[in-house]
Design a protein around this motif. Structure first.
Motif, PDB file in Angstrom:
ATOM      1  N   HIS A   1     -41.339 -60.042 138.434  1.00 19.52           N
ATOM      2  CA  HIS A   1     -40.470 -60.651 139.437  1.00 19.52           C
ATOM      3  C   HIS A   1     -39.312 -61.419 138.814  1.00 19.52           C
ATOM      4  CE1 HIS A   1     -39.187 -62.531 143.124  1.00 19.52           C
ATOM      5  NE2 HIS A   1     -39.457 -63.744 142.664  1.00 19.52           N
TER       6      HIS A   1
ATOM      7  N   SER B   1     -35.373 -60.281 138.743  1.00 19.30           N
ATOM      8  CA  SER B   1     -34.390 -61.181 139.333  1.00 19.30           C
ATOM      9  C   SER B   1     -33.272 -61.480 138.353  1.00 19.30           C
ATOM     10  CB  SER B   1     -35.067 -62.484 139.782  1.00 19.30           C
ATOM     11  OG  SER B   1     -36.042 -62.232 140.783  1.00 19.30           O
TER      12      SER B   1
ATOM     13  N   ALA C   1     -36.392 -67.733 141.781  1.00 22.21           N
ATOM     14  CA  ALA C   1     -37.398 -66.737 141.403  1.00 22.21           C
ATOM     15  C   ALA C   1     -38.400 -67.278 140.400  1.00 22.21           C
ATOM     16  CB  ALA C   1     -36.721 -65.495 140.829  1.00 22.21           C
TER      17      ALA C   1
ATOM     18  N   ALA D   1     -30.827 -58.709 138.162  1.00 19.70           N
ATOM     19  CA  ALA D   1     -29.963 -58.594 139.330  1.00 19.70           C
ATOM     20  C   ALA D   1     -28.767 -59.540 139.270  1.00 19.70           C
ATOM     21  CB  ALA D   1     -30.767 -58.877 140.600  1.00 19.70           C
TER      22      ALA D   1
ATOM     23  N   ALA E   1     -34.269 -67.785 136.630  1.00 14.17           N
ATOM     24  CA  ALA E   1     -33.461 -67.203 137.696  1.00 14.17           C
ATOM     25  C   ALA E   1     -33.737 -68.072 138.916  1.00 14.17           C
ATOM     26  CB  ALA E   1     -33.860 -65.757 137.956  1.00 14.17           C
TER      27      ALA E   1
END
Length: 280
Positions: free
Chosen positions: A83, A87, A57, A90, A54
């Motif tokens: 994390h 990400s 990230a 999302a 990502a």
């Protein structure tokens, strides 16, 4: 991985499909945009993995959850746990991602030809077993009887439920599913996968059992298979670890003198028996 370029450089990809697979788990379908990337992943083996990025990230390793016989795209089951994975969750269809790989040894599908296969998937550990199932079903005459045992802690964590009917109705295939704890809508079996394994009692004759799931599950599946007469050379698993480089340089995924990223992630039981307790 056979390429001369920097093995730490990800290939550019694009999300062309994102769907909910189970609670907290999404299935990502990725189109590789570079010719080099498409060539690198053209002949992937069930059980291999890749790092998915990502951008901004970081990256994380995931077992490849699709077989080339089913789709020209790459599919990964991603559990939102940290994390990078949050990400990824999302992102939307059309967003860019990076894919680094393919990595690892994969399952020895040629060596398994002519064998009766028992597959035991636990939770998201079923994701790297899905291409094994797809490969067997797409080349059905090459393999013997197929027994699939599928499990999760609860019904909402069962992955690939929309494919259960295909598995259940396939030729020379038995499909069984269980959950540790049911809910008000669950009418199927309740119990651990090891209990289901003892109930189904597959014959070890000309058979190989393949499992993936939490380390504690793998440990007790191996013990149960041994009880049923399976020898160490008849048991395969794929392991996950906190991999960082994926090419055997950082040392984060060592298993004794072996590295899960390069010597695995697929291992025969006898290769890892003395180290498996370290995962528990």
């Amino acid at each position: 991985m056979s390429r001369d370029v920097n093995p730490m450089r990800p290939y550019l990809g694009r999300l062309i499909g994102v769907r909910d697979l189970a609670t907290g788990i999404k299935l990502f379908q990725i189109e590789l945009l570079e010719d080099e990337g498409r060539a690198a992943f053209a002949d992937i083996k069930p059980g291999q993995f890749a790092f998915v990025s990502a951008f901004g990230a970081g990256e994380a390793p995931f077992g490849i959850a699709s077989a080339p016989s089913r789709t020209p795209y790459l599919e990964f089951a991603v559990n939102a746990l940290g994390h990078v994975t949050f990400s990824l969750h999302a992102l939307d269809e059309g967003d860019p991602v990076g894919v680094r790989g393919p990595l690892g040894n994969g399952f020895p599908m040629d060596r398994l030809k002519g064998k009766n296969i028992v597959i035991l998937g636990g939770g998201i550990g079923g994701a790297p077993l899905r291409p094994v199932i797809q490969t067997i079903l797409d080349h059905r005459e090459d393999y013997g009887h197929l027994t699939i045992l599928w499990a999760a802690r609860s019904p909402d964590l069962l992955v690939f439920k929309e494919e259960f009917d295909e598995w259940r109705s396939a030729w020379a295939t038995d499909f069984h599913v269980t959950v540790d704890r049911g809910d008000e809508k669950w009418t199927g079996k309740v119990g651990l996968i090891t209990q289901l394994l003892e109930e189904v009692n597959p014959s070890p004759e000309n058979a190989v059992a393949i499992t993936c799931g939490p380390p504690i599950m793998i440990h007790f599946v191996f013990l149960t298979l041994k009880k049923l007469g399976f020898a160490p050379e008849q048991m395969l698993t794929t392991l996950e670890a906190r991999m960082h480089c994926g090419i055997g340089k950082c040392g984060r995924c060592n298993l004794g003198e072996k590295f899960i990223c390069t010597d695995g992630p697929v291992f025969w039981q006898y290769e890892i028996a003395e180290f498996l307790e370290g995962f528990l």
